[in-house]
Structure formats: C-alpha cells, structure tokens
Design a protein around this motif. Structure first.
Motif, PDB file in Angstrom:
ATOM      1  N   LYS B  22       0.794  -1.234   0.000  1.00 29.37           N
ATOM      2  CA  LYS B  22       0.000   0.000   0.000  1.00 29.37           C
ATOM      3  C   LYS B  22       0.828   1.285   0.000  1.00 29.37           C
ATOM      4  CE  LYS B  22      -3.827  -2.183   2.412  1.00 29.37           C
ATOM      5  NZ  LYS B  22      -4.481  -2.283   3.714  1.00 29.37           N
ATOM      6  N   PRO B  23       1.651   1.469  -1.000  1.00 26.18           N
ATOM      7  CA  PRO B  23       2.355   2.748  -1.079  1.00 26.18           C
ATOM      8  C   PRO B  23       1.363   3.885  -1.355  1.00 26.18           C
ATOM      9  CG  PRO B  23       2.695   1.507  -3.097  1.00 26.18           C
ATOM     10  CD  PRO B  23       1.938   0.600  -2.159  1.00 26.18           C
ATOM     11  N   ASN B  24       1.704   5.083  -0.897  1.00 23.95           N
ATOM     12  CA  ASN B  24       0.847   6.244  -1.161  1.00 23.95           C
ATOM     13  C   ASN B  24       1.184   6.890  -2.498  1.00 23.95           C
ATOM     14  OD1 ASN B  24       1.630   6.533   2.085  1.00 23.95           O
ATOM     15  ND2 ASN B  24      -0.538   6.513   1.583  1.00 23.95           N
ATOM     16  N   VAL B  25       2.462   6.853  -2.846  1.00 22.43           N
ATOM     17  CA  VAL B  25       2.894   7.499  -4.093  1.00 22.43           C
ATOM     18  C   VAL B  25       3.854   6.570  -4.846  1.00 22.43           C
ATOM     19  CG1 VAL B  25       4.088   9.475  -5.126  1.00 22.43           C
ATOM     20  CG2 VAL B  25       2.663   9.820  -3.096  1.00 22.43           C
ATOM     21  N   ILE B  26       3.529   6.355  -6.117  1.00 20.80           N
ATOM     22  CA  ILE B  26       4.423   5.624  -7.018  1.00 20.80           C
ATOM     23  C   ILE B  26       4.846   6.611  -8.095  1.00 20.80           C
ATOM     24  CG2 ILE B  26       4.571   3.774  -8.744  1.00 20.80           C
ATOM     25  CD1 ILE B  26       2.429   2.275  -7.123  1.00 20.80           C
ATOM     26  N   SER B  27       6.117   6.605  -8.419  1.00 28.47           N
ATOM     27  CA  SER B  27       6.604   7.506  -9.443  1.00 28.47           C
ATOM     28  C   SER B  27       7.661   6.747 -10.229  1.00 28.47           C
ATOM     29  CB  SER B  27       7.197   8.734  -8.753  1.00 28.47           C
ATOM     30  OG  SER B  27       7.809   9.569  -9.686  1.00 28.47           O
ATOM     31  N   ALA B  28       7.466   6.631 -11.533  1.00 27.22           N
ATOM     32  CA  ALA B  28       8.415   5.827 -12.306  1.00 27.22           C
ATOM     33  C   ALA B  28       8.462   6.268 -13.757  1.00 27.22           C
ATOM     34  CB  ALA B  28       8.040   4.350 -12.224  1.00 27.22           C
ATOM     35  N   TYR B  29       9.529   5.873 -14.389  1.00 29.90           N
ATOM     36  CA  TYR B  29       9.785   6.189 -15.790  1.00 29.90           C
ATOM     37  C   TYR B  29      10.141   4.868 -16.475  1.00 29.90           C
ATOM     38  CZ  TYR B  29      11.818   8.621 -19.820  1.00 29.90           C
ATOM     39  OH  TYR B  29      12.097   9.088 -21.069  1.00 29.90           O
ATOM     40  N   PRO B  30       9.558   4.609 -17.647  1.00 35.66           N
ATOM     41  CA  PRO B  30       9.761   3.283 -18.232  1.00 35.66           C
ATOM     42  C   PRO B  30      11.165   3.051 -18.777  1.00 35.66           C
ATOM     43  CG  PRO B  30       8.533   4.696 -19.726  1.00 35.66           C
ATOM     44  CD  PRO B  30       8.677   5.456 -18.450  1.00 35.66           C
ATOM     45  N   ILE B  31      11.713   1.893 -18.481  1.00 38.28           N
ATOM     46  CA  ILE B  31      13.005   1.494 -19.046  1.00 38.28           C
ATOM     47  C   ILE B  31      13.085  -0.031 -19.019  1.00 38.28           C
ATOM     48  CG2 ILE B  31      14.127   1.898 -16.789  1.00 38.28           C
ATOM     49  CD1 ILE B  31      16.751   2.463 -18.393  1.00 38.28           C
ATOM     50  N   THR B  32      13.470  -0.612 -20.129  1.00 39.39           N
ATOM     51  CA  THR B  32      13.635  -2.063 -20.214  1.00 39.39           C
ATOM     52  C   THR B  32      14.783  -2.496 -19.301  1.00 39.39           C
ATOM     53  OG1 THR B  32      12.951  -1.944 -22.509  1.00 39.39           O
ATOM     54  CG2 THR B  32      14.111  -3.957 -21.839  1.00 39.39           C
ATOM     55  N   PRO B  33      14.646  -3.573 -18.555  1.00 38.85           N
ATOM     56  CA  PRO B  33      13.530  -4.508 -18.413  1.00 38.85           C
ATOM     57  C   PRO B  33      12.651  -4.270 -17.178  1.00 38.85           C
ATOM     58  CG  PRO B  33      15.535  -5.493 -17.594  1.00 38.85           C
ATOM     59  CD  PRO B  33      15.866  -4.066 -17.911  1.00 38.85           C
ATOM     60  N   GLN B  34      12.549  -3.016 -16.757  1.00 40.16           N
ATOM     61  CA  GLN B  34      11.720  -2.712 -15.587  1.00 40.16           C
ATOM     62  C   GLN B  34      10.256  -2.542 -15.957  1.00 40.16           C
ATOM     63  OE1 GLN B  34      10.526   0.439 -16.174  1.00 40.16           O
ATOM     64  NE2 GLN B  34      10.583   1.722 -14.362  1.00 40.16           N
ATOM     65  N   THR B  35       9.974  -2.325 -17.237  1.00 42.60           N
ATOM     66  CA  THR B  35       8.656  -1.845 -17.682  1.00 42.60           C
ATOM     67  C   THR B  35       7.462  -2.660 -17.174  1.00 42.60           C
ATOM     68  OG1 THR B  35       9.202  -2.985 -19.724  1.00 42.60           O
ATOM     69  CG2 THR B  35       9.284  -0.585 -19.768  1.00 42.60           C
ATOM     70  N   HIS B  36       7.600  -3.986 -17.172  1.00 47.57           N
ATOM     71  CA  HIS B  36       6.418  -4.784 -16.799  1.00 47.57           C
ATOM     72  C   HIS B  36       5.961  -4.500 -15.373  1.00 47.57           C
ATOM     73  CE1 HIS B  36       7.026  -7.951 -20.218  1.00 47.57           C
ATOM     74  NE2 HIS B  36       6.966  -6.719 -20.651  1.00 47.57           N
ATOM     75  N   ILE B  37       6.903  -4.202 -14.495  1.00 51.89           N
ATOM     76  CA  ILE B  37       6.519  -3.903 -13.104  1.00 51.89           C
ATOM     77  C   ILE B  37       5.651  -2.652 -13.064  1.00 51.89           C
ATOM     78  CG2 ILE B  37       7.368  -3.193 -10.825  1.00 51.89           C
ATOM     79  CD1 ILE B  37       9.855  -4.892 -11.309  1.00 51.89           C
ATOM     80  N   VAL B  38       6.124  -1.597 -13.725  1.00 50.09           N
ATOM     81  CA  VAL B  38       5.373  -0.332 -13.625  1.00 50.09           C
ATOM     82  C   VAL B  38       4.092  -0.381 -14.467  1.00 50.09           C
ATOM     83  CG1 VAL B  38       7.370   1.027 -12.953  1.00 50.09           C
ATOM     84  CG2 VAL B  38       6.801   0.857 -15.375  1.00 50.09           C
ATOM     85  N   GLU B  39       4.096  -1.199 -15.504  1.00 48.82           N
ATOM     86  CA  GLU B  39       2.845  -1.385 -16.266  1.00 48.82           C
ATOM     87  C   GLU B  39       1.807  -2.115 -15.418  1.00 48.82           C
ATOM     88  OE1 GLU B  39       5.063  -1.807 -20.624  1.00 48.82           O
ATOM     89  OE2 GLU B  39       4.148  -3.559 -19.686  1.00 48.82           O
ATOM     90  N   ASP B  40       2.245  -3.158 -14.726  1.00 48.29           N
ATOM     91  CA  ASP B  40       1.300  -3.893 -13.874  1.00 48.29           C
ATOM     92  C   ASP B  40       0.757  -2.991 -12.771  1.00 48.29           C
ATOM     93  OD1 ASP B  40       1.548  -6.185 -15.374  1.00 48.29           O
ATOM     94  OD2 ASP B  40       3.114  -7.064 -14.110  1.00 48.29           O
ATOM     95  N   LEU B  41       1.629  -2.162 -12.202  1.00 51.30           N
ATOM     96  CA  LEU B  41       1.174  -1.242 -11.151  1.00 51.30           C
ATOM     97  C   LEU B  41       0.194  -0.220 -11.722  1.00 51.30           C
ATOM     98  CD1 LEU B  41       4.533  -0.713  -9.220  1.00 51.30           C
ATOM     99  CD2 LEU B  41       2.441  -1.745  -8.298  1.00 51.30           C
ATOM    100  N   ALA B  42       0.488   0.255 -12.942  1.00 42.27           N
ATOM    101  CA  ALA B  42      -0.421   1.218 -13.578  1.00 42.27           C
ATOM    102  C   ALA B  42      -1.792   0.580 -13.786  1.00 42.27           C
ATOM    103  CB  ALA B  42       0.162   1.689 -14.906  1.00 42.27           C
ATOM    104  N   GLN B  43      -1.787  -0.700 -14.130  1.00 37.82           N
ATOM    105  CA  GLN B  43      -3.067  -1.395 -14.339  1.00 37.82           C
ATOM    106  C   GLN B  43      -3.824  -1.564 -13.012  1.00 37.82           C
ATOM    107  OE1 GLN B  43      -4.123  -2.279 -17.618  1.00 37.82           O
ATOM    108  NE2 GLN B  43      -6.021  -2.244 -16.432  1.00 37.82           N
ATOM    109  N   PHE B  44      -3.107  -1.948 -11.972  1.00 35.83           N
ATOM    110  CA  PHE B  44      -3.756  -2.046 -10.639  1.00 35.83           C
ATOM    111  C   PHE B  44      -4.385  -0.702 -10.283  1.00 35.83           C
ATOM    112  CE2 PHE B  44      -0.269  -5.291  -9.294  1.00 35.83           C
ATOM    113  CZ  PHE B  44      -1.006  -6.343  -9.821  1.00 35.83           C
ATOM    114  N   HIS B  45      -3.628   0.352 -10.550  1.00 34.81           N
ATOM    115  CA  HIS B  45      -4.087   1.694 -10.221  1.00 34.81           C
ATOM    116  C   HIS B  45      -5.309   2.039 -11.062  1.00 34.81           C
ATOM    117  CE1 HIS B  45      -3.795   6.227 -10.315  1.00 34.81           C
ATOM    118  NE2 HIS B  45      -3.733   5.985  -9.023  1.00 34.81           N
TER     119      HIS B  45
END
Lengths: 86, 395, 290
Positions: B22-45
């Motif tokens: 339960k983070p309050n703030v997520i802040s990220a910029y896409p870069i391979t191979p991290q992208t799937h993590i932040v995409e999944d979080l964006a979808q949850f959001h």
C-alpha cells in the motif's frame, strides 16, 4: 545540540544569528519627517522594521545589516544612513 | 494460512507485492527490463485496486525526486528502475539517503552503456553502492516479491530510516514465469505497520528539510547514516525471521549457505545465478567434490562478520561478479570479501571471476570450469581475478 | 512579522530575501515551500538553523518541480491537500537552465502547485556566472567583456512563454520593486488550481554591482524602461499589463549597474546600448505598455 538525523531544522531558528554585527552604516529614523507610510517595512530584506504603537517605524538593530534600502526608498527622506561608531 | 500459488511473471509478482504494501505514491519512468513492473502497477491503479497517486514522470531523475518530496511529506513511496535510469538517479540517491527517506525501489539489474545493452548484469546497482542505500539481491521470483514488504519494514524502522533497493536480475527474474505465492492484503498488514515518521512536511509543525551543513556538522550526518546501516545489519536478519514465522519462507537474512558447513571450496555470489550454482554443486557433490555456496543477500550493509564466520573452514573462496571495476580487474564482491578477511587470521585464497556481463548466459559447465580453475591453487597456481567467460575469438 | 525570519545570511540589500519575504507575506502559514539549491536556499538554512517559518524542503539543484510534484501527490494520497498550497521558489539557474526538464514535466502533468522563479539573471550563489536568464551584454564571471567580447552575447530566455506553452492557467511576471503587485500575483497564482507560474525579477546588489540600497530602485527601473514588462497571462492569453507612464531610456537602468559599466566606456556611438534599447522598444510594443 542533538543532531536531528533527517537534516531537519527548526522553523525561524536563524534568529540566533545577530546580523546587526555586519553593519557599517546605520539607518536613523526621524519621526518628525515620517509620514507613517510603512515603505521602510515593506522593502526591508530582513523583515525587521516594525510599526510601533504610535504608528512610527523602527528597525531592529540586532539584525539590521545596514543595506540602506529603507533610506533610499523613504519618500519623505526621513531615514539617514550614519556611519557606525560615529 | 491459505497459500495462493499462481504461475506469474516475475514482474507481476513484484508489482503485486508492491500493491499489498500500500504505497501512497508511485513515481516511475519506463526502461527495459523494468517496464512490466510499472505497467502492472499502472493497471492495478487504473482498476482501482490501489489507493495511491501514480506519477508518470518525464525521467528517472524526476521519479526519484518526486519520491523524495512525497516521502518527506509522510508518504510510503515506490519506484523501480534499472541501468541508465539508475545511473541518472545517482545524485538524488545520495540525497534520499542523506535525508533519511525510506524510499523502496526495485532495481531490475541490467548492464550499462556503452555499448548499449539491455540484458542482465549487476553493474548498475553495484555502481551505486556508496549512495547510502540498503541493497538486497534476490535469488528467484518469490524472493524478489517477498523482499518488498521486508524492505519497507526495514527502511521505515525508526532506527534505520534509509532507502532500500530490492535488486533482481533483469529478464532472468523479471520476465520469467514461475509458480509464486502471492501475498494477501490482510497478511501483509499484520507484517508491515503503517509508515508514521516523526517529522514530515506539515504546516502545523513547520520543520525545514534538507538544510545546509558546514564542516562543523556534516561528518556526524555521515556517521549517523553508517550507524543506521549497522542497525540494518541486525534488523535484516530479524525481519527475515519474522517473515519466516508468518509466511514460512526464508531466503537467508544477510547471507545464506548451501551445503556450506563442510565445504572446502566456497562459491560466493549474488542474485539469480545462485540457482545455477546450487544445481552445479549438487552434481559436483555426487562427483565427490567438497563444494558449497555462500549466498550474499545483503550487499549494503555488507555483512562482514557473518561472512568471516561462514568462511572459517573454507580452503578456497570463489567470488562470482556480474560487474567489474574497470582498472581494478575485479568485481565488487571479490574486492569486498578480500577486504573483510584481511584483518583476520583467515588467509584463505579468494579468487575472483567476472562473468555474465551484458546478459551472457552462465551455464552449469561454466561454474564447473571455474571450480576446476580455482582448484589449481592447491597446485600453487594462483589466479587473482579474471573474466571467466571470455570469447577467445573476440578477445 | 515576516514568516521569513531574520538572522539569515543573505547579503545586505538582498533581492532574493525580499522575494522570499513577499511570497510568504502573500501566502501565509498554510504553505509548503520547496527550494532548489541556490542563494535563497543556502543563506536561509545553515544547519541547525532555518529562517523559514513554514514547512520547507530542499533536495537538489535541478529537481524542485519534481519534488513539488511528489509533495502534492503525497498530500493528495494522505488526504491532506485541502487548502495547503505548494510553492517552489527557485532561482533563474534552477528554473531556466538545470531544472527546466523537471519543470516541464510537472507543468505538463498538471500538478496543483505554483512555481516562482526569482530571477537575478546569473548564478549568484557560485559567484555570478552567466545563466540563460542573463541579459544581453551583462558582465558576469563567465561572460566577461574583453577585446573580443562585449559581455554576454545572448538574449535572455523567455521562460514565461515556455511555461504558457505548457497550457498553464496562470503565468505572470512581477518585480520585487512592486511589492503589492507581486504579492497579488503570487496569491492569485496559488489560488488558481493547476500548475501556475510567477517570474519575479529580483536585482542582486552583489552580482549586479550596485549599491545595496539600490536593489528596489534598480528593480523599478527595469520595469520603467520596459526591459522587464509586468503582465499576466491566463490560459495563454495576456489579460493584464502594467502600463508605463513616461518610459525611461535604458541608459538610466544600465548606468546604475557595474555589470554594464563596460558599455559606457566605449568611444563614439554605442551600438550595444542601442540594441538593448531595441529590446525595450520591442517589449513596449509587444505588450502594449504605453
């Protein structure tokens, strides 16, 4: 002094630093010429010119650095800069 | 306790673990191979499964900077990055640690340019080792996910208050599908308390953050960071055990051993290569070789005492590094292990092998070759440190 | 009493300190201030002291807008973003140069905050080096006049226009020489929802080589010569300008400042002052100042 680890400082605590010691010239306020407009207060970079109960203004010499803005801006020329120690 | 096991991608498992923290703030910029993590979080959001602010920033530098502001305002914060993105954050990494902001970030380990390369090694996070961030390295997907709540608990501990990196090997862990036990919301709540710092940006108690320190105080800020790392050394172990008590899973605290106690040859490594080493050791053991594994889970803080103790009976130590300090011809683990033994009576030879750079595969026969090379020490042939997997046709 | 407390280490006659004081006068106690690295940051917070009477954070030189984004997001997420204003106050280097990307990002994302640029037209904290806000022909330590140079060879970057191009609902220019106007604009900017911008022209006595008593006077002259036009832009349209009665020639502004001294030692007709006058004339025409 206890070090607060988060590089955190208490609000308004620079007031322990008496910058009046920096001063070469000291503003002297002449209430006879003063129109109580408060321009000296507005444009003081230290925020240390205060309005007295009688409506006139005086600087806090403990902090006044003697920049002379108040004297320069006073529309009534009611503030003169005097060399310290004279 | 109900165990919900799913076959999911490593990135999904991590994103899910972040969600239950339960983070309050997520802040990220896409870069391979991290992208799937932040995409999944964006979808949850997007699906309303996370009650947080998700900031799509314009660079990694702003990703970490936004979290510095958010964390100082009292938020639990998360980001993920890798390689060039982590390098771009470099300046702000020192800042987050110096301001004692317990940001948690998944580093999906990847090689650095030039030449540009998107595959795995650990040069990126190793290059940030002096920034004052806790660094744990995960062996598999389950550990990568479980590391997240463990690191929040550690980072936010009032005697620690340091930011933390959960390091997982790019592609090898981030893009692999494995059976994973996904943490449940209420389960995480009982393990991870809410973040309630003593000082926040608050108009009712207007403190100033990030003051200017002159020579009369600067040293003590550094000293306190180091002390906090010392506390983290103890808490990492403690938190790993607490996690084990509740969920039954344990990956080691600071370090972990695998058929270590009687091993004459000890292989030390970090990250996903641990699995390959274990399998290789199983084979070598059947061939009669006395080989064991010392997994280093915590690189910062560096578990000096634990390593000294674990290497007590070793006759030869092999370090595997997916990084190099160019000009030293050594990887970081090699250098640090040697340094931590120097002031002891243990004069065990430490032999460094660098391999797996830019995503080059590390097969079992490579580990065997390394073990055989290390054994030459017994014949008086000592290799200080070398690349283990050079292509002779190119070198 | 000002919320920016005395005892800070700003030079005598400091324009930055005045800007900081005016901003806090305008916004009161319910504000969180973010400062990038710079004079105002350094001279107000020598640990363990702070001149700030409101919550304040400094992280780095180039990230104030990103830090402000995070503070805003945190307050929203924690349910604390009711009336609290979030204000970044940065110098021209932190704003027009090194922090530009983070500012662009924050304005594009539409965070509810106000960015105030306190523009003293050079890197004063490091010793008066040229920034992209340094005006034409100004003498700075990295744009000195010499046999082959007349000072800074480049025009000042038009930052308000860049911010306006991001679709900001409110962009204004102000000057420390006009305190009531400045305060009114800062208050308005903070009250408008979304990312808003106030660009404050703030003479630096030390860097501009003027007498410490002349900070305000020189600030006013920049406006009175039309070198620093005061205007407001709402949703990309200019909605108000401060008219100038009896516009003064730029010499009156330039001659008070040591940073332009070299322009007055040239023999014969001075093409440089003429060029600066052209900037003022262009401003007067573009903004309809007369």
């Amino acid at each position: 002094m206890k070090l607060i680890i988060k590089t955190v400082a208490k609000p308004g605590s620079t007031n322990v630093n008496k910058t009046g010691a920096w001063r070469s010239f000291m503003p002297v306020f002449d209430h006879k010429l003063c129109s109580k407009c408060g321009i000296c207060d507005v444009y003081c970079p230290e925020g240390i010119v205060s309005r007295l109960d009688n409506g006139y203004y005086e600087p806090d010499y403990e902090y006044c650095k003697g920049c002379g803005i108040c004297a320069n801006e006073c529309p009534k020329k009611a503030i003169v800069m005097v060399l310290e120690g004279k | 306790m109900r165990k919900s096991m799913f076959v999911v991608e490593g990135s999904y498992a991590v994103a899910h673990a972040v969600k239950v923290c339960k983070p309050n703030v997520i802040s990220a910029y896409p870069i391979t191979p991290q992208t799937h993590i932040v995409e999944d979080l964006a979808q949850f959001h997007a699906d309303g499964e996370m009650n947080c602010e998700y900031i799509n920033v314009e660079s990694e530098f702003s990703a970490i900077s936004a979290l510095i502001g958010a964390s100082a305002a009292g938020a639990r914060t998360y980001s993920s990055t890798t390689s060039q993105g982590l390098a771009l954050m470099h300046e702000a990494l020192f800042n987050a640690s110096g301001m004692r902001l317990p940001i948690v970030m998944t580093v999906v380990n990847r090689a650095l340019s030039a030449p540009i390369n998107i595959w795995n090694d650990q040069q990126d996070s190793i290059s940030q080792r002096d920034t004052g961030w806790i660094q744990l390295y995960a062996e598999d997907v389950q550990e990568s996910a479980d590391m997240t709540p463990q690191l929040y608990k550690l980072a936010e501990d009032e005697d620690v208050l340091l930011p933390a990196m959960a390091c997982m090997d790019g592609f090898i862990l981030s893009h692999v599908y494995e059976p994973v036990i996904l943490l449940e919301k209420d389960i995480t709540d009982e393990f991870l308390p809410s973040y309630d710092p003593e000082f926040v940006l608050d108009t009712k108690n207007p403190m100033s953050f990030g003051a200017f320190a002159d020579p009369s105080t600067y040293t003590e800020f550094r000293y306190k960071q180091e002390k906090a790392m010392g506390v983290a050394l103890e808490k990492i172990e403690q938190i790993a055990n607490e996690f084990k008590d509740i969920y039954g899973r344990y990956y080691g605290g600071l370090i972990d051993g695998y058929v270590l106690d009687d091993a004459e040859i000890v292989i030390m490594a970090m990250g996903s290569v641990i699995g390959t080493i274990k399998d290789t050791i199983d084979e070598l053991r059947t061939e009669g070789e006395s080989v064991g594994l010392l997994k280093v889970r915590s690189f910062r803080p560096f578990p000096k005492d634990a390593i000294r103790k674990a290497l007590k009976n070793a006759k030869v130590v092999i370090t595997l590094d997916k990084n190099i300090s160019v000009g030293k011809n050594e990887g970081a683990l090699c250098t640090e292990v040697k340094a931590c033994l120097y002031n002891t009576d243990n004069r065990v030879p430490v032999i460094g092998f660098m391999l797996g750079h830019g995503g080059r595969d590390i097969p079992m026969h490579m580990i065997k070759k390394i073990v055989n090379k290390a054994k030459l020490v017994e014949k008086g042939i000592f290799i200080e440190s070398e690349f283990a997997d050079l292509r002779e046709d190119l070198a | 009493m000002s919320l920016l407390k005395p005892g800070h280490r700003g030079c005598a006659g400091c324009g930055d300190a005045l800007a900081g004081k005016f901003v806090l006068d305008a916004l009161g106690e319910d504000v969180i201030v973010i400062s990038p690295t710079g004079c105002l940051e350094v001279f107000t917070t020598p640990y363990p002291e702070s001149a700030w009477g409101v919550p304040w954070i400094h992280s780095l030189f180039e990230n104030a807008a990103a830090v402000a984004s995070g503070v805003e997001a945190a307050l929203k997420s924690l349910g604390k973003k009711d009336k609290t204003k979030i204000v970044a106050i940065g110098g021209d280097g932190a704003t027009l140069d090194i922090g530009l990307q983070a500012i662009s990002g924050a304005f594009e994302r539409g965070h509810d905050f106000t960015y105030i640029c306190v523009d003293n037209e050079a890197y004063m904290n490091t010793g008066i080096q040229r920034s992209s806000a340094t005006p034409l022909y100004a003498n700075t330590t990295t744009s000195p006049p010499g046999k082959m140079s007349s000072g800074n060879p480049l025009y000042k970057k038009n930052m308000p226009a860049i911010i306006a191009a991001h679709g900001s609902p409110y962009v204004a220019t102000a000057s420390i020489g006009y305190a009531p106007d400045l305060k009114k604009k800062v208050k308005k900017a903070a009250e408008i929802k979304g990312p808003t911008y106030v660009h404050v022209h703030a003479p630096c006595a030390t860097g501009w080589k003027i007498d410490s008593s002349k900070t305000i006077e020189v600030g006013r002259l920049a406006v009175e010569t039309a070198l620093w036009p005061l205007y407001e832009m709402e949703n990309g349209e200019i909605t108000s300008v401060r008219k100038i009665k009896n516009r003064k020639p730029v010499e009156e502004y330039l001659k008070l400042q040591g940073r332009f001294k070299h322009l007055f030692t040239m023999k014969g007709e001075n093409p440089h002052i003429k060029k600066i006058q052209e900037i003022a004339d262009r401003n007067a025409k573009q903004f309809g100042l007369e």
